[in-house]
Design a protein around this motif. Structure first.
Motif, PDB file in Angstrom:
ATOM      1  N   PHE A   1       0.798  -0.768   0.138  1.00  0.00           N
ATOM      2  CA  PHE A   1      -0.032   0.182   0.001  1.00  0.00           C
ATOM      3  C   PHE A   1       0.389   0.941  -0.239  1.00  0.00           C
ATOM      4  CE2 PHE A   1      -1.849   2.862   2.478  1.00  0.00           C
ATOM      5  CZ  PHE A   1      -3.022   3.778   2.140  1.00  0.00           C
ATOM      6  N   LEU A   2       1.963   1.380   0.938  1.00  0.00           N
ATOM      7  CA  LEU A   2       3.059   2.300   1.150  1.00  0.00           C
ATOM      8  C   LEU A   2       3.233   2.721  -0.762  1.00  0.00           C
ATOM      9  CD1 LEU A   2       4.068   2.002   4.627  1.00  0.00           C
ATOM     10  CD2 LEU A   2       1.839   3.495   4.046  1.00  0.00           C
ATOM     11  N   GLN A   3       4.707   1.873  -1.139  1.00  0.00           N
ATOM     12  CA  GLN A   3       4.252   1.332  -2.254  1.00  0.00           C
ATOM     13  C   GLN A   3       4.150   2.550  -3.115  1.00  0.00           C
ATOM     14  OE1 GLN A   3       6.714  -2.176  -2.545  1.00  0.00           O
ATOM     15  NE2 GLN A   3       8.392  -1.641  -1.214  1.00  0.00           N
ATOM     16  N   SER A   4       2.842   2.146  -2.896  1.00  0.00           N
ATOM     17  CA  SER A   4       1.536   2.237  -4.499  1.00  0.00           C
ATOM     18  C   SER A   4       1.147   4.095  -3.974  1.00  0.00           C
ATOM     19  CB  SER A   4       0.225   1.584  -4.324  1.00  0.00           C
ATOM     20  OG  SER A   4      -0.475   2.116  -2.946  1.00  0.00           O
ATOM     21  N   LYS A   5       1.094   4.787  -3.075  1.00  0.00           N
ATOM     22  CA  LYS A   5       1.113   6.087  -2.625  1.00  0.00           C
ATOM     23  C   LYS A   5       2.506   6.370  -2.613  1.00  0.00           C
ATOM     24  CE  LYS A   5      -2.932   5.105  -1.985  1.00  0.00           C
ATOM     25  NZ  LYS A   5      -4.381   5.812  -3.207  1.00  0.00           N
ATOM     26  N   SER A   6       3.882   6.321  -2.492  1.00  0.00           N
ATOM     27  CA  SER A   6       4.960   6.829  -2.990  1.00  0.00           C
ATOM     28  C   SER A   6       5.661   7.189  -1.554  1.00  0.00           C
ATOM     29  CB  SER A   6       4.692   8.229  -4.083  1.00  0.00           C
ATOM     30  OG  SER A   6       4.442   7.660  -5.632  1.00  0.00           O
ATOM     31  N   TYR A   7       4.973   6.512  -0.678  1.00  0.00           N
ATOM     32  CA  TYR A   7       5.919   6.811   0.819  1.00  0.00           C
ATOM     33  C   TYR A   7       7.267   6.262   0.256  1.00  0.00           C
ATOM     34  CZ  TYR A   7       1.426   8.448   2.564  1.00  0.00           C
ATOM     35  OH  TYR A   7       0.082   9.342   2.970  1.00  0.00           O
ATOM     36  N   LYS A   8       8.725   6.564   1.050  1.00  0.00           N
ATOM     37  CA  LYS A   8      10.105   6.143   1.534  1.00  0.00           C
ATOM     38  C   LYS A   8       9.829   5.143   2.736  1.00  0.00           C
ATOM     39  CE  LYS A   8      14.431   7.529   1.821  1.00  0.00           C
ATOM     40  NZ  LYS A   8      15.249   8.304   2.387  1.00  0.00           N
ATOM     41  N   ILE A   9      10.273   4.428   2.306  1.00  0.00           N
ATOM     42  CA  ILE A   9      10.306   3.099   3.276  1.00  0.00           C
ATOM     43  C   ILE A   9      11.468   2.701   3.147  1.00  0.00           C
ATOM     44  CG2 ILE A   9       8.773   0.501   4.077  1.00  0.00           C
ATOM     45  CD1 ILE A   9       6.900   1.630   1.915  1.00  0.00           C
ATOM     46  N   GLU A  10      11.643   2.468   4.780  1.00  0.00           N
ATOM     47  CA  GLU A  10      13.019   2.037   5.664  1.00  0.00           C
ATOM     48  C   GLU A  10      12.274   0.910   6.167  1.00  0.00           C
ATOM     49  OE1 GLU A  10      15.832   4.309   6.550  1.00  0.00           O
ATOM     50  OE2 GLU A  10      15.649   5.512   5.245  1.00  0.00           O
ATOM     51  N   CYS A  11      12.640  -0.495   6.364  1.00  0.00           N
ATOM     52  CA  CYS A  11      12.933  -1.610   7.585  1.00  0.00           C
ATOM     53  C   CYS A  11      13.799  -2.632   7.373  1.00  0.00           C
ATOM     54  CB  CYS A  11      11.749  -2.871   6.434  1.00  0.00           C
ATOM     55  SG  CYS A  11       9.970  -2.266   5.674  1.00  0.00           S
ATOM     56  N   GLU A  12      13.005  -2.556   8.991  1.00  0.00           N
ATOM     57  CA  GLU A  12      14.336  -2.921   9.895  1.00  0.00           C
ATOM     58  C   GLU A  12      13.909  -4.576  10.675  1.00  0.00           C
ATOM     59  OE1 GLU A  12      17.728  -2.665  13.556  1.00  0.00           O
ATOM     60  OE2 GLU A  12      16.905  -0.632  12.430  1.00  0.00           O
ATOM     61  N   ASP A  13      14.175  -5.342   9.938  1.00  0.00           N
ATOM     62  CA  ASP A  13      14.299  -7.092  10.680  1.00  0.00           C
ATOM     63  C   ASP A  13      14.841  -7.371  12.062  1.00  0.00           C
ATOM     64  OD1 ASP A  13      11.278  -6.967   8.628  1.00  0.00           O
ATOM     65  OD2 ASP A  13      12.766  -7.666   7.265  1.00  0.00           O
ATOM     66  N   ASN A  14      13.538  -7.853  12.485  1.00  0.00           N
ATOM     67  CA  ASN A  14      14.956  -8.704  13.725  1.00  0.00           C
ATOM     68  C   ASN A  14      13.760  -9.704  14.310  1.00  0.00           C
ATOM     69  OD1 ASN A  14      12.752  -8.461  15.807  1.00  0.00           O
ATOM     70  ND2 ASN A  14      12.821  -6.473  16.377  1.00  0.00           N
ATOM     71  N   SER A  15      13.953 -10.944  14.629  1.00  0.00           N
ATOM     72  CA  SER A  15      14.103 -11.840  15.009  1.00  0.00           C
ATOM     73  C   SER A  15      12.361 -12.007  14.880  1.00  0.00           C
ATOM     74  CB  SER A  15      14.576 -12.501  16.055  1.00  0.00           C
ATOM     75  OG  SER A  15      13.974 -12.548  17.486  1.00  0.00           O
ATOM     76  N   GLU A  16      11.462 -11.141  15.518  1.00  0.00           N
ATOM     77  CA  GLU A  16      10.306 -10.529  16.880  1.00  0.00           C
ATOM     78  C   GLU A  16       9.208 -10.071  15.314  1.00  0.00           C
ATOM     79  OE1 GLU A  16       9.998 -10.048  20.437  1.00  0.00           O
ATOM     80  OE2 GLU A  16      12.515 -11.060  21.532  1.00  0.00           O
ATOM     81  N   PHE A  17       9.688  -8.544  15.473  1.00  0.00           N
ATOM     82  CA  PHE A  17       9.097  -8.249  13.916  1.00  0.00           C
ATOM     83  C   PHE A  17       9.502  -7.125  13.366  1.00  0.00           C
ATOM     84  CE2 PHE A  17      10.228  -5.772  18.720  1.00  0.00           C
ATOM     85  CZ  PHE A  17      10.274  -4.130  17.602  1.00  0.00           C
ATOM     86  N   CYS A  18       9.557  -6.239  12.884  1.00  0.00           N
ATOM     87  CA  CYS A  18       9.836  -5.367  11.927  1.00  0.00           C
ATOM     88  C   CYS A  18       9.441  -4.064  12.493  1.00  0.00           C
ATOM     89  CB  CYS A  18       9.190  -5.317  10.177  1.00  0.00           C
ATOM     90  SG  CYS A  18       9.812  -4.139   9.195  1.00  0.00           S
ATOM     91  N   SER A  19      10.149  -3.513  12.447  1.00  0.00           N
ATOM     92  CA  SER A  19      10.146  -1.620  12.462  1.00  0.00           C
ATOM     93  C   SER A  19      10.638  -0.579  11.090  1.00  0.00           C
ATOM     94  CB  SER A  19      11.425  -1.042  13.744  1.00  0.00           C
ATOM     95  OG  SER A  19      11.482   0.420  14.116  1.00  0.00           O
ATOM     96  N   MET A  20       9.137  -0.355  10.618  1.00  0.00           N
ATOM     97  CA  MET A  20       9.147   0.169   9.350  1.00  0.00           C
ATOM     98  C   MET A  20       8.990   1.534   9.424  1.00  0.00           C
ATOM     99  SD  MET A  20       5.913  -0.176   6.962  1.00  0.00           S
ATOM    100  CE  MET A  20       6.405  -1.970   6.063  1.00  0.00           C
ATOM    101  N   GLN A  21       9.810   1.788   8.903  1.00  0.00           N
ATOM    102  CA  GLN A  21      10.349   3.840   8.801  1.00  0.00           C
ATOM    103  C   GLN A  21       9.297   4.502   7.977  1.00  0.00           C
ATOM    104  OE1 GLN A  21      13.575   6.392   9.948  1.00  0.00           O
ATOM    105  NE2 GLN A  21      13.352   7.534   9.312  1.00  0.00           N
ATOM    106  N   VAL A  22       8.547   5.419   7.837  1.00  0.00           N
ATOM    107  CA  VAL A  22       7.638   5.535   6.917  1.00  0.00           C
ATOM    108  C   VAL A  22       7.883   6.732   6.758  1.00  0.00           C
ATOM    109  CG1 VAL A  22       5.084   5.562   5.273  1.00  0.00           C
ATOM    110  CG2 VAL A  22       6.020   3.811   7.062  1.00  0.00           C
ATOM    111  N   LYS A  23       7.652   7.675   5.704  1.00  0.00           N
ATOM    112  CA  LYS A  23       8.446   9.145   5.072  1.00  0.00           C
ATOM    113  C   LYS A  23       7.475   9.753   4.197  1.00  0.00           C
ATOM    114  CE  LYS A  23      11.466  12.913   4.783  1.00  0.00           C
ATOM    115  NZ  LYS A  23      13.251  12.652   4.080  1.00  0.00           N
ATOM    116  N   LYS A  24       6.980  10.884   4.555  1.00  0.00           N
ATOM    117  CA  LYS A  24       5.475  11.048   3.587  1.00  0.00           C
ATOM    118  C   LYS A  24       6.737  12.605   2.658  1.00  0.00           C
ATOM    119  CE  LYS A  24       0.960  13.521   2.431  1.00  0.00           C
ATOM    120  NZ  LYS A  24       0.029  14.084   2.987  1.00  0.00           N
ATOM    121  N   GLU A  25       6.888  12.175   1.565  1.00  0.00           N
ATOM    122  CA  GLU A  25       7.638  13.447   0.853  1.00  0.00           C
ATOM    123  C   GLU A  25       6.768  13.934   0.002  1.00  0.00           C
ATOM    124  OE1 GLU A  25      10.406  10.681  -1.839  1.00  0.00           O
ATOM    125  OE2 GLU A  25      11.588  10.596   0.174  1.00  0.00           O
ATOM    126  N   ALA A  26       7.085  15.207  -0.314  1.00  0.00           N
ATOM    127  CA  ALA A  26       6.356  16.191  -0.233  1.00  0.00           C
ATOM    128  C   ALA A  26       6.165  16.039  -2.360  1.00  0.00           C
ATOM    129  CB  ALA A  26       6.807  17.653  -0.757  1.00  0.00           C
TER     130      ALA A  26
END
Length: 74
Positions: free
Chosen positions: A49-74
């Motif tokens: 969904f975020l990729q279809s809306k052109s948000y910048k995404i950075e994911c960091e996976d660990n053994s229990e969950f993913c931390s997804m950083q989402v940035k709304k760009e102008a």
């Protein structure tokens, strides 16, 4: 500034996607939110969904969950 965090580790799709959409819709340009996601299918759906809306995404996976950083760009 207080971190903009949405913890979705206890949620599964479709609720995780719905909550993520609502949270991300409130972002201003260049604002960053961090999503915590444990369910792999929810992660895929949110990422798609975020990729279809052109948000910048950075994911960091660990053994229990993913931390997804989402940035709304102008």
């Amino acid at each position: 500034m207080k971190p903009n965090i949405l913890d979705l580790r206890e949620e599964r799709c479709p609720m995780a996607l719905l909550l993520a959409k609502r949270h991300i819709a409130k972002l201003s340009n260049n604002e960053v939110a961090i999503l915590y996601i444990a369910d792999p299918s929810s992660k895929r759906d949110i990422e798609r969904f975020l990729q279809s809306k052109s948000y910048k995404i950075e994911c960091e996976d660990n053994s229990e969950f993913c931390s997804m950083q989402v940035k709304k760009e102008a």
